[in-house]
Design a protein around this motif. Structure first.
Motif, PDB file in Angstrom:
ATOM      1  N   ILE A  77       0.852  -1.193   0.000  1.00 33.82           N
ATOM      2  CA  ILE A  77       0.000   0.000   0.000  1.00 33.82           C
ATOM      3  C   ILE A  77       0.888   1.244   0.000  1.00 33.82           C
ATOM      4  O   ILE A  77       1.845   1.327   0.762  1.00 33.82           O
ATOM      5  CB  ILE A  77      -0.921   0.028   1.238  1.00 33.82           C
ATOM      6  CG1 ILE A  77      -1.773  -1.242   1.294  1.00 33.82           C
ATOM      7  CG2 ILE A  77      -1.821   1.262   1.214  1.00 33.82           C
ATOM      8  CD1 ILE A  77      -2.582  -1.369   2.580  1.00 33.82           C
ATOM      9  N   GLU A  78       0.542   2.190  -0.854  1.00 39.43           N
ATOM     10  CA  GLU A  78       1.237   3.487  -0.891  1.00 39.43           C
ATOM     11  C   GLU A  78       0.204   4.585  -1.089  1.00 39.43           C
ATOM     12  O   GLU A  78      -0.525   4.574  -2.084  1.00 39.43           O
ATOM     13  CB  GLU A  78       2.270   3.545  -2.025  1.00 39.43           C
ATOM     14  CG  GLU A  78       3.572   2.852  -1.705  1.00 39.43           C
ATOM     15  CD  GLU A  78       4.630   3.071  -2.782  1.00 39.43           C
ATOM     16  OE1 GLU A  78       4.310   3.740  -3.809  1.00 39.43           O
ATOM     17  OE2 GLU A  78       5.754   2.557  -2.636  1.00 39.43           O
ATOM     18  N   LYS A  79       0.146   5.513  -0.140  1.00 42.92           N
ATOM     19  CA  LYS A  79      -0.753   6.666  -0.238  1.00 42.92           C
ATOM     20  C   LYS A  79      -2.185   6.242  -0.569  1.00 42.92           C
ATOM     21  O   LYS A  79      -2.808   6.759  -1.502  1.00 42.92           O
ATOM     22  CB  LYS A  79      -0.242   7.656  -1.287  1.00 42.92           C
ATOM     23  CG  LYS A  79       1.117   8.249  -0.959  1.00 42.92           C
ATOM     24  CD  LYS A  79       1.581   9.210  -2.034  1.00 42.92           C
ATOM     25  CE  LYS A  79       2.940   9.804  -1.681  1.00 42.92           C
ATOM     26  NZ  LYS A  79       3.432  10.734  -2.739  1.00 42.92           N
ATOM     27  N   ASP A  80      -2.687   5.285   0.163  1.00 40.51           N
ATOM     28  CA  ASP A  80      -4.061   4.820   0.043  1.00 40.51           C
ATOM     29  C   ASP A  80      -4.330   4.061  -1.248  1.00 40.51           C
ATOM     30  O   ASP A  80      -5.478   3.797  -1.598  1.00 40.51           O
ATOM     31  CB  ASP A  80      -5.048   5.996   0.171  1.00 40.51           C
ATOM     32  CG  ASP A  80      -6.456   5.536   0.552  1.00 40.51           C
ATOM     33  OD1 ASP A  80      -6.558   4.560   1.325  1.00 40.51           O
ATOM     34  OD2 ASP A  80      -7.431   6.139   0.087  1.00 40.51           O
ATOM     35  N   LYS A  81      -3.283   3.691  -1.974  1.00 40.06           N
ATOM     36  CA  LYS A  81      -3.446   2.899  -3.187  1.00 40.06           C
ATOM     37  C   LYS A  81      -2.827   1.523  -2.966  1.00 40.06           C
ATOM     38  O   LYS A  81      -1.802   1.386  -2.311  1.00 40.06           O
ATOM     39  CB  LYS A  81      -2.804   3.595  -4.394  1.00 40.06           C
ATOM     40  CG  LYS A  81      -3.532   4.870  -4.801  1.00 40.06           C
ATOM     41  CD  LYS A  81      -2.951   5.451  -6.081  1.00 40.06           C
ATOM     42  CE  LYS A  81      -3.731   6.691  -6.521  1.00 40.06           C
ATOM     43  NZ  LYS A  81      -3.216   7.254  -7.791  1.00 40.06           N
ATOM     44  N   TRP A  82      -3.481   0.516  -3.535  1.00 38.99           N
ATOM     45  CA  TRP A  82      -3.047  -0.865  -3.353  1.00 38.99           C
ATOM     46  C   TRP A  82      -2.401  -1.377  -4.640  1.00 38.99           C
ATOM     47  O   TRP A  82      -2.903  -1.133  -5.744  1.00 38.99           O
ATOM     48  CB  TRP A  82      -4.255  -1.750  -3.012  1.00 38.99           C
ATOM     49  CG  TRP A  82      -4.812  -1.476  -1.640  1.00 38.99           C
ATOM     50  CD1 TRP A  82      -5.310  -0.300  -1.174  1.00 38.99           C
ATOM     51  CD2 TRP A  82      -4.940  -2.411  -0.577  1.00 38.99           C
ATOM     52  NE1 TRP A  82      -5.741  -0.436   0.113  1.00 38.99           N
ATOM     53  CE2 TRP A  82      -5.534  -1.722   0.516  1.00 38.99           C
ATOM     54  CE3 TRP A  82      -4.633  -3.767  -0.425  1.00 38.99           C
ATOM     55  CZ2 TRP A  82      -5.807  -2.346   1.724  1.00 38.99           C
ATOM     56  CZ3 TRP A  82      -4.916  -4.390   0.771  1.00 38.99           C
ATOM     57  CH2 TRP A  82      -5.482  -3.684   1.839  1.00 38.99           C
ATOM     58  N   TYR A  83      -1.297  -2.139  -4.490  1.00 35.66           N
ATOM     59  CA  TYR A  83      -0.553  -2.641  -5.644  1.00 35.66           C
ATOM     60  C   TYR A  83      -0.139  -4.089  -5.436  1.00 35.66           C
ATOM     61  O   TYR A  83       0.085  -4.538  -4.304  1.00 35.66           O
ATOM     62  CB  TYR A  83       0.726  -1.821  -5.865  1.00 35.66           C
ATOM     63  CG  TYR A  83       0.509  -0.355  -6.109  1.00 35.66           C
ATOM     64  CD1 TYR A  83       0.360   0.145  -7.402  1.00 35.66           C
ATOM     65  CD2 TYR A  83       0.475   0.548  -5.039  1.00 35.66           C
ATOM     66  CE1 TYR A  83       0.175   1.506  -7.627  1.00 35.66           C
ATOM     67  CE2 TYR A  83       0.286   1.906  -5.256  1.00 35.66           C
ATOM     68  CZ  TYR A  83       0.138   2.375  -6.548  1.00 35.66           C
ATOM     69  OH  TYR A  83      -0.047   3.724  -6.765  1.00 35.66           O
ATOM     70  N   ARG A  84      -0.037  -4.812  -6.560  1.00 36.75           N
ATOM     71  CA  ARG A  84       0.659  -6.094  -6.541  1.00 36.75           C
ATOM     72  C   ARG A  84       2.159  -5.824  -6.534  1.00 36.75           C
ATOM     73  O   ARG A  84       2.613  -4.709  -6.773  1.00 36.75           O
ATOM     74  CB  ARG A  84       0.298  -6.923  -7.773  1.00 36.75           C
ATOM     75  CG  ARG A  84      -1.145  -7.409  -7.805  1.00 36.75           C
ATOM     76  CD  ARG A  84      -1.310  -8.515  -8.844  1.00 36.75           C
ATOM     77  NE  ARG A  84      -2.695  -8.972  -8.915  1.00 36.75           N
ATOM     78  CZ  ARG A  84      -3.585  -8.552  -9.787  1.00 36.75           C
ATOM     79  NH1 ARG A  84      -3.232  -7.646 -10.683  1.00 36.75           N
ATOM     80  NH2 ARG A  84      -4.812  -9.023  -9.786  1.00 36.75           N
ATOM     81  N   GLU A  85       2.932  -6.877  -6.287  1.00 39.64           N
ATOM     82  CA  GLU A  85       4.385  -6.717  -6.213  1.00 39.64           C
ATOM     83  C   GLU A  85       4.965  -6.161  -7.500  1.00 39.64           C
ATOM     84  O   GLU A  85       5.946  -5.418  -7.494  1.00 39.64           O
ATOM     85  CB  GLU A  85       5.028  -8.073  -5.891  1.00 39.64           C
ATOM     86  CG  GLU A  85       6.530  -8.002  -5.653  1.00 39.64           C
ATOM     87  CD  GLU A  85       7.118  -9.361  -5.314  1.00 39.64           C
ATOM     88  OE1 GLU A  85       8.173  -9.402  -4.655  1.00 39.64           O
ATOM     89  OE2 GLU A  85       6.520 -10.391  -5.712  1.00 39.64           O
TER      90      GLU A  85
END
Length: 306
Positions: A98-106
Motif C-alpha cells: 500500500i502506498e498513499k491509500d493505493k493498493w498494488y501487486r508486487e
C-alpha cells in the motif's frame, strides 16, 4: 445458523460452461479466473465460520439494491445480539503493498482499493436498513483468506483481518455470540427476513460472452479436468485425460442440465440431446434419462421434454 447459503452466480455458471466448449476471449478468461478464485476464497472463509456456534445468523452472497440502480453485494453478513458484522472476502495471493491509500501487486499493477469497496457497501447497507429502525451498529472488515498473502505498509488502523489473525478473530466472534441472552429476538428475525426478501438472484446487467450453438464443442465434459468423456463398456464414461469415470446416465443428465441452462428456448428432444452429447452415448440412454427426469410433451414426431 446459516439462513442463506452461498451459491454460484449465473455469470460464473455461464463462464464455466462456455470455457469447456469454446475459446473464451482474453478478457473473459481473466474474468472467469478472478470469479473462480473469489468463490474459492469465500468458500474457504465459510469453512472457517463452521467453527462458530449456532448463536449467529449468517447470510452469504446478498445482492441488494438501494434507491435507483445502486446495487451492492455482501459476501457475508453475520447478525449477533448487539451488532451486525459485514465481511468483504479477498482471496489475494502473493506480495502486495500500500502506498498513499493505493493498493498494488508486487509487480506494480494497481488494484481496486478493497477498503473503498467495503466502505461503499457498508454505506449503502446502512441506508438500506434505515427504514427498519433497528438499532444495531454495523462493523465491516476485509478478510484476507489466502494463507500466502503478504501485505506491506498496511496502516494499523485499517479494518482488515489477515490469515494469521483469523483464528483469534473467530474466537472473539464466538465469545460475543455467547455473551448475551436471549440470542434471537423479533428484531433479529425482522432484519433477517427483510434481507432475504430483498435479495436479488442476479445483477440485472450480468455480462456474458456471446455464444452460438453451432460454435460450441459437443460432448460430455469431464467433472475432473473438463476434457470430453468417451464411452466405455458396462454403461460407463471415461476421461482419457485424467482417468475419471462416470455412469453414462449421470454424465448425460449433467449435459442435459447444461443444455437447458445455455439454451432455454431450444426444445429438448432425444435427437437434439444426442447431438449435444457428441453422440458418445446411444439415443436409448438419452431417452431413458429424459423419461426418468423430465416430462414428455407428446406431439407425434415433434415430441419433446420439459
Amino acid at each position: 445458523m446459516i439462513l442463506k447459503p452461498r451459491t454460484v452466480s449465473t455469470e460464473l455458471r455461464f463462464l464455466r460452461h462456455l470455457s469447456r466448449r469454446s475459446m473464451l476471449a482474453e478478457k473473459d478468461v481473466l474474468n472467469y479466473s478472478n470469479k473462480e478464485k473469489g468463490l474459492e476464497g469465500e468458500r474457504r472463509f465459510d469453512k472457517c465460520l463452521e467453527s462458530l456456534s449456532n448463536e449467529t445468523l449468517i447470510l452469504h452472497d446478498l445482492l441488494l439494491e438501494h434507491g435507483s440502480h445502486q446495487f451492492f453485494q455482501i459476501d457475508t453478513l453475520m447478525i449477533l445480539q448487539r451488532v451486525i458484522y459485514h465481511f468483504e472476502v479477498k482471496n489475494y495471493q502473493g506480495v502486495h503493498y500500500i502506498e498513499k491509500d493505493k493498493w498494488y501487486r508486487e509487480n506494480g499493477v494497481e488494484l481496486t482499493n478493497p477498503i473503498h469497496q467495503m466502505k461503499r457497501c457498508a454505506t449503502l447497507l446502512n441506508k438500506f436498513l434505515q427504514p427498519l429502525h433497528i438499532p444495531l451498529p454495523i462493523k465491516s472488515y476485509v478478510i484476507f483468506i489466502h494463507p500466502e498473502i503478504t501485505l506491506f505498509q498496511a496502516p494499523r488502523h485499517l479494518p482488515i483481518i489477515l490469515p494469521t489473525q483469523l483464528k483469534a478473530f473467530l474466537k472473539k466472534l464466538n465469545s460475543e455470540a455467547f455473551s448475551s441472552k436471549p440470542i434471537f429476538t423479533s428484531k433479529h428475525e425482522k432484519l433477517a427476513n427483510y434481507l432475504l426478501t430483498k435479495h436479488m438472484e442476479d445483477f440485472p446487467y450480468t455480462r456474458v460472452p456471446e455464444y452460438d450453438y453451432d460454435q460450441l464443442q459437443k460432448g460430455i465434459p469431464c467433472c475432473g479436468c473438463s476434457a470430453f468423456l468417451s464411452f466405455f463398456n458396462k454403461g460407463k464414461l471415461v476421461c482419457r485425460s485424467c482417468g475419471y469415470t462416470e455412469a453414462a446416465e449421470s454424465g448425460v443428465l449433467r449435459s442435459v442440465e447444461e443444455y437447458k441452462f445455455l439454451f432455454p428456448d431450444r426444445k429438448m428432444t432425444v435427437n437434439s440431446l444426442f447431438e449435444w452429447c457428441g453422440k458418445v452415448v446411444s439415443p436409448n440412454i438419452i431417452r431413458r434419462v429424459l423419461q426418468q427426469n423430465f416430462k414428455l410433451i407428446s406431439k407425434g414426431r415433434s415430441s419433446y421434454y420439459v
